[in-house]
Enzyme design. Structure first.
Site, PDB file in Angstrom:
ATOM      1  N   SER A 165      17.071  28.750 -20.412  1.00 60.23           N
ATOM      2  CA  SER A 165      17.932  28.477 -21.777  1.00 60.23           C
ATOM      3  C   SER A 165      19.318  28.587 -21.619  1.00 60.23           C
ATOM      4  CB  SER A 165      17.467  29.438 -22.842  1.00 60.23           C
ATOM      5  OG  SER A 165      18.045  29.423 -23.846  1.00 60.23           O
ATOM      6  N   TYR A 178      14.796  37.564 -25.624  1.00 58.11           N
ATOM      7  CA  TYR A 178      14.596  35.845 -25.088  1.00 58.11           C
ATOM      8  C   TYR A 178      15.591  35.555 -23.924  1.00 58.11           C
ATOM      9  CZ  TYR A 178      14.579  30.960 -25.247  1.00 58.11           C
ATOM     10  OH  TYR A 178      14.222  29.444 -24.764  1.00 58.11           O
TER      11      TYR A 178
END
Length: 270
Positions: A165, A178
Site C-alpha cells: 500500500s 495497516y
C-alpha cells in the site's frame, strides 16, 4: 494480399503458466486474476468467505475464447478456499493448483488483505484488531511467500508479487496498524529477492494508492472520498484497471530484471 496480420490475435505471454491470486473473489485481486488469464495464465481464484463471488470470477475466465497457445489439462481457472494466515490451508492451495493443472505454480500474487474500517488511532487500536491485521496482511504474505519460495518453478518465469500500500509512504492517521503490517511485507520482500538468488524467481511489491474497491469505501463518508480524490493530481481515486497492467508486466518475462523492488502505483497521490 494476405490479411493474416490484421486478423491474427496478439500473443499470450503467460500461456502455459499457472498463477495463484489470493483474495481474488473481488476488488483488485479479481481484476488481477482476470488480467493474468487474459495474458494466458491458468488461475487459482482464492477466497476466504465469498464463495459465490469467487465462482463468478472463475466462470468468467473459463468462458474466455479457446486459444491454442494455452496448453495443459483442466479448466482455465479453479476456485480454492484458503485462509492465507493458516499454514496448512496455504499448502493445500498450492497442492490444489498443482493437481488441477498438472503443472508447477509459476506466479504468486498475494492480494488478500484487510483494513479496519473504523480507522482507529494507534492509541485506540485494540490488541485484537492489531493482531488480526498482522495475521492476514503480514503473516499471510509470509506464509504465501514461504510456500512459493519452495514450490514455484525455478529456472525462469517464477514470480512472487505482493500487494502492499502507498499508506506506507503517505502515513495518514488512522492507518497505523495497516501501514505497519504492509511496511513489514515490503521489508521482507527485499530480503526474499536476495535469498532467491540462483532460482530465477523474482520477488516484488506493488503498492497501490487509494483504489475504488469495497474495502476502500468501507467506513468512509462521501465527503472523505471526495477529499481523498482531490489530493490526487488526477482528481480521482484509482481503479483496479490502473494497477493490473503493472502486475501483468511483472508476471511476464519482460519483468525479470525488476527484482526486490517496491513499486508505487498511485497516480502521484504520494
Amino acid at each position: 494480399m494476405s490479411t493474416h496480420s490484421s486478423i491474427s490475435q496478439p500473443p499470450l505471454p503467460l500461456a502455459g503458466r499457472v498463477a495463484i491470486v489470493t483474495g481474488s473473489s473481488r476488488g483488485i485481486g479479481r481484476a488481477i486474476a482476470i488480467h493474468l488469464a487474459e495474458l494466458g495464465a491458468r488461475i487459482v481464484i482464492n477466497y476466504t468467505s465469498k464463495a459465490a463471488d469467487a465462482e463468478r470470477v472463475a466462470s468468467e475466465i473459463n468462458d474466455f475464447p479457446v486459444r491454442e497457445e494455452i496448453t495443459g489439462k483442466g479448466p482455465r481457472a479453479i476456485v480454492v478456499q484458503a485462509n492465507v494466515s493458516e499454514p496448512s490451508q496455504v499448502k493445500s492451495m498450492f497442492d490444489a493448483a498443482e493437481s488441477a493443472f498438472e503443472a508447477p505454480v509459476h506466479i504468486l500474487v498475494n492480494s488478500a488483505g484487510i483494513l479496519d474500517p473504523k480507522y482507529p488511532t494507534i492509541a485506540d487500536t485494540s490488541v485484537e484488531d492489531f493482531d488480526h491485521t498482522f495475521s492476514v496482511n503480514t503473516k499471510g504474505a509470509f506464509l504465501c511467500s514461504k510456500e512459493a519460495a519452495n514450490r514455484l518453478k525455478q529456472g525462469g518465469g517464477g514470480r512472487i508479487i505482493l500487494l502492499t500500500s502507498s499508506q506506507t509512504r503517505s502515513l495518514k492517521p488512522g492507518f497505523g496498524a495497516y501501514a505497519a503490517s504492509k511496511a513489514a511485507v515490503e521489508t521482507m520482500v527485499k530480503i526474499l529477492a536476495k535469498e532467491l538468488k540462483g532460482t530465477g524467481i523474482t520477488a516484488n511489491c506493488v503498492a497501490p494508492g487509494p483504489i475504488a474497491t469495497e474495502m476502500f469505501f468501507d467506513g468512509k463518508t462521501p465527503e472523505l472520498v471526495e477529499k481523498i480524490a482531490a489530493e490526487s493530481p488526477f482528481g480521482r481515486v484509482g481503479e483496479a484497471k490502473d494497477v493490473v497492467p503493472l502486475v501483468g508486466f511483472l508476471a511476464g518475462d519482460g519483468g525479470e530484471w525488476v527484482n526486490g523492488q517496491i513499486i508505487p502505483v498511485n497516480g502521484g497521490y504520494v
